[in-house]
Design a protein around this motif. Structure first.
Motif, PDB file in Angstrom:
ATOM      1  N   GLY A 616       0.801  -1.215   0.000  1.00  0.00           N
ATOM      2  CA  GLY A 616       0.000   0.000   0.000  1.00  0.00           C
ATOM      3  C   GLY A 616       0.832   1.263   0.000  1.00  0.00           C
ATOM      4  O   GLY A 616       0.298   2.367   0.124  1.00  0.00           O
ATOM      5  N   ASP A 617       2.159   1.124  -0.173  1.00  0.00           N
ATOM      6  CA  ASP A 617       3.052   2.273  -0.181  1.00  0.00           C
ATOM      7  C   ASP A 617       3.460   2.620  -1.605  1.00  0.00           C
ATOM      8  O   ASP A 617       3.683   1.729  -2.435  1.00  0.00           O
ATOM      9  N   TYR A 626      18.273   1.977  -3.236  1.00  0.00           N
ATOM     10  CA  TYR A 626      17.705   2.642  -2.059  1.00  0.00           C
ATOM     11  C   TYR A 626      16.238   2.999  -2.320  1.00  0.00           C
ATOM     12  O   TYR A 626      15.899   3.485  -3.399  1.00  0.00           O
ATOM     13  N   ILE A 627      15.424   2.757  -1.308  1.00  0.00           N
ATOM     14  CA  ILE A 627      13.984   2.958  -1.432  1.00  0.00           C
ATOM     15  C   ILE A 627      13.586   4.274  -0.774  1.00  0.00           C
ATOM     16  O   ILE A 627      13.918   4.521   0.393  1.00  0.00           O
ATOM     17  N   ALA A 628      12.893   5.102  -1.505  1.00  0.00           N
ATOM     18  CA  ALA A 628      12.360   6.366  -0.966  1.00  0.00           C
ATOM     19  C   ALA A 628      10.840   6.259  -0.923  1.00  0.00           C
ATOM     20  O   ALA A 628      10.212   5.886  -1.914  1.00  0.00           O
ATOM     21  N   ILE A 629      10.267   6.565   0.224  1.00  0.00           N
ATOM     22  CA  ILE A 629       8.818   6.475   0.400  1.00  0.00           C
ATOM     23  C   ILE A 629       8.169   7.765  -0.078  1.00  0.00           C
ATOM     24  O   ILE A 629       8.488   8.856   0.396  1.00  0.00           O
ATOM     25  N   ARG A 630       7.270   7.643  -1.031  1.00  0.00           N
ATOM     26  CA  ARG A 630       6.525   8.800  -1.513  1.00  0.00           C
ATOM     27  C   ARG A 630       5.239   9.015  -0.709  1.00  0.00           C
ATOM     28  O   ARG A 630       4.724  10.117  -0.637  1.00  0.00           O
ATOM     29  N   GLY A 631       4.729   7.939  -0.118  1.00  0.00           N
ATOM     30  CA  GLY A 631       3.519   8.062   0.677  1.00  0.00           C
ATOM     31  C   GLY A 631       2.675   6.804   0.582  1.00  0.00           C
ATOM     32  O   GLY A 631       2.955   5.899  -0.201  1.00  0.00           O
ATOM     33  N   SER A 645       0.572  14.053  -2.982  1.00  0.00           N
ATOM     34  CA  SER A 645       0.984  13.257  -1.827  1.00  0.00           C
ATOM     35  C   SER A 645       0.811  14.048  -0.539  1.00  0.00           C
ATOM     36  O   SER A 645       1.390  15.124  -0.375  1.00  0.00           O
ATOM     37  N   LEU A 646       0.003  13.517   0.374  1.00  0.00           N
ATOM     38  CA  LEU A 646      -0.174  14.167   1.675  1.00  0.00           C
ATOM     39  C   LEU A 646       1.118  14.092   2.484  1.00  0.00           C
ATOM     40  O   LEU A 646       1.430  14.993   3.266  1.00  0.00           O
ATOM     41  N   GLY A 647       1.871  13.007   2.290  1.00  0.00           N
ATOM     42  CA  GLY A 647       3.153  12.880   2.980  1.00  0.00           C
ATOM     43  C   GLY A 647       4.143  13.938   2.528  1.00  0.00           C
ATOM     44  O   GLY A 647       4.911  14.486   3.327  1.00  0.00           O
ATOM     45  N   ALA A 648       4.143  14.260   1.230  1.00  0.00           N
ATOM     46  CA  ALA A 648       5.033  15.308   0.714  1.00  0.00           C
ATOM     47  C   ALA A 648       4.653  16.673   1.285  1.00  0.00           C
ATOM     48  O   ALA A 648       5.521  17.511   1.562  1.00  0.00           O
ATOM     49  N   ILE A 649       3.352  16.885   1.469  1.00  0.00           N
ATOM     50  CA  ILE A 649       2.901  18.148   2.065  1.00  0.00           C
ATOM     51  C   ILE A 649       3.397  18.245   3.506  1.00  0.00           C
ATOM     52  O   ILE A 649       3.896  19.295   3.935  1.00  0.00           O
TER      53      ILE A 649
END
Length: 745
Positions: A616-617, A626-631, A645-649
């Motif tokens: 779900g990510d 390397y893994i970067a999480i976008r949200g 992306s709410l995570g980016a906000i």
């Protein structure tokens, strides 16, 4: 009498020669190799992997075998099983060792760094074995050496394989300092291998994942061989017994804030005695709830259930009565194990009342312990090495419940193999030893707190100190000053809180911190690096992966990412409409769960159908892996047809107002589909200031929240994650009241 002794010696030697001859014929090795193999196999109970034999010498493609040299016996073991023509490139200590004199006389050997000899052997089609330093986290010169080995493999069309000899680090010939690796007279040896890597067969990774560098490929092979050297075909109780055999002489391994100290033997005696009572009150395979704090008693209880062949259901007592009863119903739990003293101290009487109202029996451990007779204690003392009930590695061992940060919690069923494998995967990536002490404040009802904060250290001889609550921001730094841990686990929220309350010397014993559950802010990294001299390694996981899926390490660390995938795991990326810089992550591996238990189908296991779990990510994977999480996929808002992306906000807002906490959520909007609401502790939080900063940040206007709601604190779950369900309710209620006010006016 002397004649009988002479005859017996002759018979034994004759039988040994016959066995050696048969071994040589069976494995395709020379007679001296077979004799050496038998001599090593008997005292060290050497276990060999299937498929590793001398067939390499009959192939038209040479194989380069690399291994992290754990002791002076590694070369002898490896020589005894590989092709007789294999060239063994020895460590400088092995070139002088009297123990390896016979090998040097009979085998093809070369000193370390003799590239000409390696080139000559590969040109002739002969395989090669090369010793590398023993550290899990390689130094830059070791990685450079790996790159050279990869170049040789490409040049000579050779394949690569990694080997690992577990147990030899504790032999009298160990390459590790005694303080880091306790010595045993006859440790058990277990040789393991990775798969074969053929550079000619490498194809671009599936669905956009990038290919690692050559030196990292070899590093990953070494990690995989180290992982495979563990015995996963047994239950957790026996895995703990093996740890007791390896590290049991080191003294107390488990401590808590109450002052209790337990050695491996005392821990397992207690588990054996308590497990006998659990046998009497439950059925084999039944799940029993555990509602206990981080203290020695929770580890004894957990291990007692494993001994009795029962399943430990770890209950989140901080989630409230409704969530607690929902978990009990979902997993069909009829019995909960709890402590009266803990319930009184933590004020959990409402939860207890809710549990009893649901018809679930509570067993008070204080009362249960009083019923254990001296005879039963004596039996536990004599039989502490054996579990009460046999279990399979594939049997369920624990049920953990998802945090519910985005909806109704689900029961995640993990097997003995899942938990053991995940601990071993972490041990194959991060250097730990008996010199370390881990300070665990994360509750064991959380997957990170259980596997990383309890099972991992106890399986690998790391001393463990348990603290009952991560929310004691002022107390924890003072405790750390007294305990002097070298490793700590936490979340960004907790770590930032501890740093604000800590004195400069409180955490100066730490060498590394492993952080997960949420993104680590640069401010938090800087504080721990500059004030305490500790490195924060960010990782990523999910309860369904037991939980760690990726982690940074000292040798492989990239800020802004959660590290590289753990050995033994695979990932798949699937595109998502509207998202161009990321894809949906699916994972598989030995640590991925058996399946879910759902509230809609209580007690039933819903297994993964194809071995892949949808995380779900939304992630991006760079060229080095390397893994970067976008949200989260659920945490993207669709505004005017564009995915935001709410995570980016949250990341943007955090950079503007780093001293405050923030949560971004989306609410329905009649014109644009959705609009963003920022819930924040910043007062006042001006939208104009945020808009100006967003332009300097490089964000689009769509990323600027339409509404800002001020709160005294952001709701947080017991695991340290932001409680987005509650944050969403706050935003919905504010929007509803705001609209009502506008209508009234």
């Amino acid at each position: 009498m002397a004649g009988w002794v002479t005859t017996l010696i002759i018979l034994v030697l004759g039988a040994g020669l016959v066995a050696a001859f048969m071994t040589a014929q069976k494995r395709g090795i020379s007679l001296p190799q077979a004799i050496a193999l038998i001599k090593l196999r008997i005292p060290f109970r050497l276990h060999l992997p299937e498929g590793l034999d001398a067939a390499d010498g009959k192939s038209d493609r040479p194989v380069i075998h690399v291994y992290a040299r754990q002791s002076g016996l590694d070369a002898a073991v490896i020589w005894s099983v590989l092709d007789r023509t294999c060239l063994h490139v020895l460590h400088e200590d092995d070139q002088r060792s009297l123990s390896l004199l016979g090998m040097r006389l009979l085998a093809r050997t070369a000193p370390a760094g003799d590239t000409a000899a390696i080139e000559a052997a590969l040109s002739q089609g002969s395989s090669v074995s090369i010793a590398l330093p023993p550290q899990v986290e390689p130094a830059p010169d070791t990685l450079a050496r790996c790159n050279q080995i990869a170049a040789l493999a490409r040049k000579h069309k050779a394949r690569l394989r990694a080997l690992h000899l577990r147990g030899s680090s504790q032999s009298l010939w160990s390459a590790h300092p005694r303080a880091e690796s306790p010595r045993l007279l006859w440790p058990r040896f277990r040789l393991a291998q990775s798969g074969l890597l053929d550079f000619d067969d490498i194809i671009p990774p599936e669905n956009g994942a990038s290919a690692p560098r050559d030196e990292d490929r070899i590093h990953d092979l070494l990690a995989l061989a180290r992982l495979n050297s563990n015995d996963f075909e047994r239950g957790l109780f026996l895995a703990f017994r093996d740890a007791a055999d390896r590290y049991g002489k080191a003294g107390p391994v488990l401590e808590d804030a109450l002052g209790g100290k337990l050695s491996y033997k005392r821990l397992m005696i207690g588990a054996r005695a308590l497990g006998a009572r659990f046998e009497q009150i439950s059925k084999p395979g039944e799940a029993l709830g555990i509602m206990l704090p981080n203290a020695n008693g929770v580890i004894v209880t957990f291990l007692a259930l494993q001994s009795a062949g029962r399943v430990a259901a770890m209950l989140n007592y901080t989630a409230g009565s409704a969530a607690l009863v929902s978990a009990l119903t979902t997993a069909k739990i009829n019995t909960v194990l709890a402590s009266r003293a803990f319930v009184e101290k933590a004020g959990l009487e409402p939860q207890v009342a809710a549990i009893e109202a649901a018809g679930v029996t509570i067993i008070w451990l204080e009362d249960l312990r009083e019923t254990i007779s001296p005879m039963e204690k004596a039996s536990a003392f004599l039989n502490w090495r054996r579990p009460l009930q046999p279990v399979k590695a594939s049997d369920p061992a624990v049920i953990l419940f998802t945090s519910g940060s985005e909806g109704t919690p689900k029961g995640v069923v993990l097997s003995h193999r899942n938990l053991h494998a995940n601990a071993a995967q972490a041990e194959a990536r991060i250097d730990i030893s008996v010199c370390d002490k881990l300070f665990n404040v994360l509750p064991v009802f959380h997957s990170f707190g259980l596997t990383g904060g309890a099972i991992l250290p106890l399986l690998y001889g790391v001393r463990l100190f348990l603290y009952p609550s991560p929310l004691h921001y002022r107390i924890i730094p003072a405790v750390a000053r007294e305990v002097r841990p070298s490793i700590m686990f936490g979340t960004d929220t907790f770590l930032a809180g501890y740093a604000r309350a800590a004195k400069d010397t409180d955490f100066n014993s730490l060498r590394l911190i492993v952080a997960g559950a949420e993104a680590v802010r640069e401010e938090t990294r800087k504080i721990y690096r500059e004030r305490f001299g500790a490195v924060i390694l960010e990782g990523f996981g999910m309860t369904e992966a037991a939980p760690v899926a990726a982690v940074n390490s000292t040798s492989h660390n990239k800020d802004g990412t959660v590290g590289r995938l753990l050995p033994g795991m695979a990932l798949r990326l699937e595109p998502v409409d509207g998202i161009n810089d990321g894809a949906r992550l699916f994972v598989s591996g030995p640590n991925v769960m058996l399946g879910y238990m759902l509230a809609s189908d209580p007690g039933a296991l819903h297994p993964l159908t194809d071995g892949w779990h949808d995380s779900g990510d939304i992630v991006a994977v760079d060229e080095d892996g390397y893994i970067a999480i976008r949200g989260r996929a659920k945490r993207f808002a669709k505004i005017a047809g564009e995915m935001i992306s709410l995570g980016a906000i949250e990341l943007m807002v955090q950079k503007l107002w780093p001293e405050y906490a923030h949560a971004a959520v989306a609410v329905e909007d009649r014109r644009k589909g959705e609009r963003i609401v920022l819930v924040t502790t910043k007062m006042p939080a001006l939208r104009e200031e945020l808009r100006d900063y967003s332009r300097r940040f490089g964000a689009t206007d769509l990323m600027v929240p339409a509404e800002i709601v001020n709160v005294p604190e952001i709701p947080v779950l017991g695991s340290g994650k932001t409680d987005y369900v509650t944050a969403q309710k706050i935003a919905d209620e504010w929007i509803s009241s705001h609209r009502a006010g506008e209508t009234t006016r």
